[in-house]
Design a protein around this motif. Structure first.
Motif: not given
Length: 334
Positions: A238-254
């Motif tokens: 319904d237009g809302y984004i949610s992400l669950v990831m570990d800190t290793e994956a998080q470091r790849q995102f701005p």
């Protein structure tokens, strides 16, 4: 409190790791080109075994039948608890903890199987459409129940739900106490402004579709030496984004595009199940959420096609481990 039956009819599916290449185009379309599909409820979760895709009937049309696609046979309806006009994630303890005693436990007692999907914004309790009458009759004393249709919320009462079933008369069955695995990863639960989704497109595609090492390409079972676990979840609902990831994956995102709670809390995972759990056993979520609620420990809970996953605050992982050890005769793996 209010309980809303949302205006979505959902399918729960699984794509094999080896078959992902056959579904990359429709998945990219569902994630990034939402104006070209009429899909309003989409969730994709990668685990070591497979990709679990939960999506509405419009989104399901995008997935072609294949030997690499498993589809659970039921239509599922998402429920959402609202208190004081706000989604259930607004109170102090977040996640499934708040609804453990009011929703999860009563449904387990009535042998209603639930499929949980916690997001950054709220918690969705998925129930089979055929169980709706039991759900309404079980929860209507505790909740004002509404069914959303065409943008309006219509009150629902037990007599409004067509079914020959009311309370489930089965004898209480002691649920199986499933083994748990507690990997070492630290996880983040985050959100993203949908308008900035194109800015992370290449990173998201890389993490979702190209990040597996050869070792991870082989489905792994929960083993004693699995220090870290592959887990990444993306939901666009319904237009809302949610992400669950570990800190290793998080470091790849701005860092400036993803946002989390003001506390920036890190989470640890409890993975439930030694063998694939299936969809018919009842009480699995209650088995974990009830003691967490007793301890007032926040928890996100994400069911997948094979196993269930609870995320608890890192500072609570020792007490959660002790609790689970007490619940089981043999220690949990940490």
């Amino acid at each position: 409190m209010d309980l809303h039956i949302l205006d979505h009819r959902l399918r729960v599916t699984s794509i094999s790791k080896s078959g992902l290449v056959h579904f990359t185009h429709p998945l990219i379309k569902l994630i990034f080109l939402r104006n070209r599909t009429r899909c309003k409820f989409f969730s994709l979760t990668e685990t070591p075994e497979n990709y679990t895709v939960v999506l509405d009937e419009e989104g399901f049309k995008e997935l072609q039948s294949s030997e690499h696609l498993q589809v659970e046979g039921s239509i599922w309806l998402p429920l959402n608890v609202v208190s004081n006009g706000n989604a259930s994630s607004s109170s102090q303890a977040v996640g499934v903890t708040k609804i453990a005693k009011s929703v999860i436990a009563p449904l387990a007692q009535q042998h209603v199987s639930v499929f949980m999907l916690s997001t950054y914004q709220t918690d969705f309790i998925l129930v089979r459409e055929k169980d709706l009458s039991i759900v309404v009759s079980t929860l209507e004393e505790e909740f004002n129940i509404y069914k959303e249709s065409g943008g309006e919320s219509v009150p629902v009462h037990c007599q409004d739900v067509s079914s020959s079933l009311q309370k489930n008369g089965k004898e209480a069955i002691q649920p199986t106490v499933h083994p748990v695995l507690i990997p070492q990863n630290q996880f983040c639960v985050m959100s993203l402004d949908p308008d900035t989704l194109p800015s992370i497109a290449t990173t998201l595609i890389d993490v979702l579709f190209y990040s597996s090492s050869p070792k991870e390409d082989t489905p792994s079972s929960p083993s004693q030496d699995m220090d870290c676990i592959k887990f990444f979840s993306f939901s666009l609902i319904d237009g809302y984004i949610s992400l669950v990831m570990d800190t290793e994956a998080q470091r790849q995102f701005p860092a400036d595009l993803l946002f989390t709670s003001s506390s920036g809390e890190l989470w640890r995972m409890v993975r439930i199940g030694g063998q694939p759990l299936g969809f018919d056993e009842c009480g699995i979520v209650a088995q974990i959420s009830q003691p967490l609620a007793d301890g007032d420990i926040s928890a996100y809970y994400i069911s997948t096609f094979s196993f269930d996953h609870a995320l608890v605050p890192e500072e609570d992982i020792v007490s959660v481990t002790d609790m689970l050890q007490h619940q089981r005769k043999e220690p949990a793996t940490t």
